[in-house]
Design a protein around this motif. Structure first.
Motif, short mmCIF file in Angstrom:
data_model
loop_
_atom_site.label_atom_id
_atom_site.label_comp_id
_atom_site.label_asym_id
_atom_site.label_seq_id
_atom_site.Cartn_x
_atom_site.Cartn_y
_atom_site.Cartn_z
N THR A 245 37.18 35.12 46.96
CA THR A 245 37.12 33.68 46.72
C THR A 245 35.99 33.42 45.74
N VAL A 246 36.14 32.38 44.95
CA VAL A 246 35.11 31.98 43.99
C VAL A 246 34.23 30.95 44.66
N ALA A 247 32.93 31.22 44.67
CA ALA A 247 31.99 30.28 45.26
C ALA A 247 31.88 29.05 44.36
N GLN B 10 39.06 47.77 36.95
CA GLN B 10 40.24 48.02 37.77
C GLN B 10 40.60 46.79 38.61
N PRO B 11 41.88 46.55 38.84
CA PRO B 11 42.30 45.43 39.67
C PRO B 11 41.78 45.56 41.09
N LEU B 12 41.45 44.43 41.69
CA LEU B 12 40.98 44.41 43.08
C LEU B 12 42.14 44.00 43.98
N THR B 13 42.30 44.69 45.07
CA THR B 13 43.40 44.39 45.99
C THR B 13 42.95 43.57 47.18
N PRO C 244 42.34 39.45 40.31
CA PRO C 244 40.92 39.67 40.07
C PRO C 244 40.64 41.14 39.78
N PHE C 245 39.58 41.42 39.03
CA PHE C 245 39.27 42.80 38.67
C PHE C 245 37.79 43.08 38.85
N GLY D 103 35.80 39.73 38.38
CA GLY D 103 36.22 38.77 37.36
C GLY D 103 37.45 38.02 37.81
N PHE D 104 37.47 36.72 37.59
CA PHE D 104 38.58 35.86 38.00
C PHE D 104 39.02 35.01 36.83
N LEU D 105 40.29 34.73 36.74
CA LEU D 105 40.81 33.78 35.76
C LEU D 105 40.92 32.44 36.46
N VAL D 106 40.21 31.44 35.94
CA VAL D 106 40.14 30.13 36.58
C VAL D 106 40.66 29.09 35.60
N HIS D 107 41.53 28.22 36.08
CA HIS D 107 42.03 27.12 35.25
C HIS D 107 40.89 26.15 34.98
N ARG D 108 40.99 25.42 33.90
CA ARG D 108 39.95 24.45 33.57
C ARG D 108 39.97 23.24 34.49
#
Length: 80
Positions: free
Chosen positions: A77-79, A70-73, A63-64, A48-53
Motif C-alpha cells: 500500500t502507498v502511505a 523485479q515485480p513484487l507479488t 509494483p516492483f 515502485g508504484f504507478l499512481v494516477h494523478r
C-alpha cells in the motif's frame, strides 16, 4: 587557447519561442491502463508504484522492487 564562437544568426529572434495563449493542453493517459488521468511513479519503502494523478494507485500496474526492478507479488500500500 580560448575558443572562438561564430554566430550563425546575427539578430535576435523577433518572436518568443513559446506562446502560452496558443497552447493546447492534451491530457496524457496512464502508462498501464490507458485511463485518461495521467500517471506518475511513486517510490516508497523500496518499492515502485504507478499512481494516477487523481491520487489512486493504478489497478493494472504491478509494483516492483526499487533495488532489483523485479515485480513484487506481495500486497503493498502507498502511505498517504
Amino acid at each position: 587557447m580560448p575558443a572562438t564562437l561564430f554566430v550563425s544568426r546575427p539578430a535576435p529572434l523577433s518572436a518568443p519561442l513559446s506562446r502560452t495563449e496558443d497552447a493546447e493542453l492534451i491530457p496524457s493517459s496512464c502508462q498501464a491502463c490507458r485511463a485518461s488521468c495521467g500517471s506518475d511513479w511513486v517510490f516508497a519503502d523500496g518499492a515502485g508504484f504507478l499512481v494516477h494523478r487523481t491520487g489512486e494507485r493504478c489497478p493494472v500496474a504491478v509494483p516492483f522492487s526499487q533495488e532489483t526492478g523485479q515485480p513484487l507479488t506481495t500486497a503493498w500500500t502507498v502511505a498517504a
